[in-house]
Design a protein around this motif. Sequence first.
Motif, mmCIF file in Angstrom:
data_model
loop_
_atom_site.group_PDB
_atom_site.id
_atom_site.type_symbol
_atom_site.label_atom_id
_atom_site.label_comp_id
_atom_site.label_asym_id
_atom_site.label_seq_id
_atom_site.Cartn_x
_atom_site.Cartn_y
_atom_site.Cartn_z
ATOM 1 N N MET A 1 99.361 51.196 74.398
ATOM 2 C CA MET A 1 98.558 52.255 73.811
ATOM 3 C C MET A 1 98.883 52.329 72.324
ATOM 4 N N PHE A 2 97.854 52.477 71.530
ATOM 5 C CA PHE A 2 98.014 52.554 70.082
ATOM 6 C C PHE A 2 97.682 53.967 69.639
ATOM 7 N N ASN A 3 98.595 54.605 68.925
ATOM 8 C CA ASN A 3 98.391 55.961 68.424
ATOM 9 C C ASN A 3 98.442 55.949 66.911
ATOM 10 N N LEU A 4 97.489 56.646 66.302
ATOM 11 C CA LEU A 4 97.363 56.640 64.852
ATOM 12 C C LEU A 4 97.117 58.060 64.351
ATOM 13 N N ILE A 5 97.701 58.366 63.206
ATOM 14 C CA ILE A 5 97.459 59.645 62.529
ATOM 15 C C ILE A 5 96.881 59.320 61.164
ATOM 16 N N LEU A 6 95.787 59.976 60.819
ATOM 17 C CA LEU A 6 95.226 59.842 59.469
ATOM 18 C C LEU A 6 95.631 61.075 58.670
ATOM 19 N N PHE A 7 96.211 60.847 57.504
ATOM 20 C CA PHE A 7 96.610 61.924 56.606
ATOM 21 C C PHE A 7 95.740 61.883 55.359
ATOM 22 N N GLY A 8 95.543 63.031 54.772
ATOM 23 C CA GLY A 8 94.849 63.102 53.498
ATOM 24 C C GLY A 8 94.198 64.451 53.317
ATOM 25 N N PRO A 9 93.903 64.774 52.075
ATOM 26 C CA PRO A 9 93.267 66.066 51.799
ATOM 27 C C PRO A 9 91.803 66.058 52.245
ATOM 28 N N PRO A 10 91.206 67.242 52.326
ATOM 29 C CA PRO A 10 89.795 67.322 52.708
ATOM 30 C C PRO A 10 88.914 66.503 51.764
ATOM 31 N N GLY A 11 87.912 65.874 52.344
ATOM 32 C CA GLY A 11 86.902 65.189 51.550
ATOM 33 C C GLY A 11 87.216 63.760 51.154
ATOM 34 N N VAL A 12 88.321 63.193 51.662
ATOM 35 C CA VAL A 12 88.668 61.826 51.264
ATOM 36 C C VAL A 12 88.125 60.766 52.223
ATOM 37 N N GLY A 13 87.489 61.194 53.310
ATOM 38 C CA GLY A 13 86.886 60.229 54.216
ATOM 39 C C GLY A 13 87.622 60.011 55.522
ATOM 40 N N LYS A 14 88.538 60.917 55.869
ATOM 41 C CA LYS A 14 89.250 60.764 57.138
ATOM 42 C C LYS A 14 88.284 60.770 58.316
ATOM 43 N N GLY A 15 87.324 61.672 58.282
ATOM 44 C CA GLY A 15 86.350 61.755 59.375
ATOM 45 C C GLY A 15 85.511 60.500 59.485
ATOM 46 N N THR A 16 85.081 59.984 58.355
ATOM 47 C CA THR A 16 84.284 58.756 58.347
ATOM 48 C C THR A 16 85.092 57.603 58.919
ATOM 49 N N GLN A 17 86.319 57.450 58.457
ATOM 50 C CA GLN A 17 87.168 56.361 58.958
ATOM 51 C C GLN A 17 87.528 56.577 60.430
ATOM 52 N N SER A 18 87.760 57.817 60.819
ATOM 53 C CA SER A 18 88.056 58.114 62.218
ATOM 54 C C SER A 18 86.931 57.631 63.116
ATOM 55 N N ASN A 19 85.710 57.973 62.748
ATOM 56 C CA ASN A 19 84.558 57.565 63.562
ATOM 57 C C ASN A 19 84.470 56.055 63.692
ATOM 58 N N LYS A 20 84.714 55.340 62.618
ATOM 59 C CA LYS A 20 84.666 53.874 62.654
ATOM 60 C C LYS A 20 85.753 53.308 63.558
ATOM 61 N N LEU A 21 86.963 53.841 63.446
ATOM 62 C CA LEU A 21 88.074 53.357 64.254
ATOM 63 C C LEU A 21 87.874 53.663 65.740
ATOM 64 N N ILE A 22 87.399 54.853 66.031
ATOM 65 C CA ILE A 22 87.152 55.259 67.418
ATOM 66 C C ILE A 22 86.093 54.353 68.043
ATOM 67 N N GLU A 23 85.033 54.092 67.298
ATOM 68 C CA GLU A 23 83.962 53.231 67.800
ATOM 69 C C GLU A 23 84.470 51.802 68.010
ATOM 70 N N LYS A 24 85.213 51.287 67.058
ATOM 71 C CA LYS A 24 85.671 49.897 67.127
ATOM 72 C C LYS A 24 86.707 49.673 68.231
ATOM 73 N N TYR A 25 87.666 50.599 68.376
ATOM 74 C CA TYR A 25 88.785 50.369 69.283
ATOM 75 C C TYR A 25 88.734 51.181 70.582
ATOM 76 N N GLY A 26 87.791 52.103 70.689
ATOM 77 C CA GLY A 26 87.689 52.893 71.907
ATOM 78 C C GLY A 26 88.789 53.925 72.072
ATOM 79 N N TRP A 27 89.378 54.364 70.959
ATOM 80 C CA TRP A 27 90.429 55.376 71.016
ATOM 81 C C TRP A 27 89.827 56.745 71.305
ATOM 82 N N ILE A 28 90.679 57.648 71.727
ATOM 83 C CA ILE A 28 90.294 59.043 71.941
ATOM 84 C C ILE A 28 90.633 59.822 70.675
ATOM 85 N N HIS A 29 89.659 60.586 70.188
ATOM 86 C CA HIS A 29 89.841 61.405 68.989
ATOM 87 C C HIS A 29 90.449 62.737 69.410
ATOM 88 N N LEU A 30 91.641 63.030 68.928
ATOM 89 C CA LEU A 30 92.299 64.299 69.238
ATOM 90 C C LEU A 30 92.342 65.173 67.996
#
Length: 122
Positions: A1-30
Amino acid sequence: MFNLILFGPPGVGKGTQSNKLIEKYGWIHLSTGDLLRAEMGKRTPLGVEARHFIDKGQLVPDEVVIGMISSALDEHSKANGFLFDGFPRTVAQAEALDKLLTLKRSAIKAPAEQGENQWSQR
């Protein structure tokens, strides 16, 4: 199992990157916000406890949030991995997450420098 945390201030693209990673790897967004709303909506014991604090204008204690994360990990025990969003925000939360993941025989996949824990201030 691969677990990842994205850090960064609001508006830097965490949500955009999260969606791409979730779609590509099938991870669960928590997302802690999503978990809180879901638990409160289902009126679980953790959700009722969280509502108690929110109704008083207080932050939900880390122990309650960790409990919700634990439930989500159990619910998706066959997942390829998890992407954590909005948690941890403090060293104490990070350490609590480490303990939880150790109990679940998992970890955040980030190498720590030798002699340093992965949550040390850099």
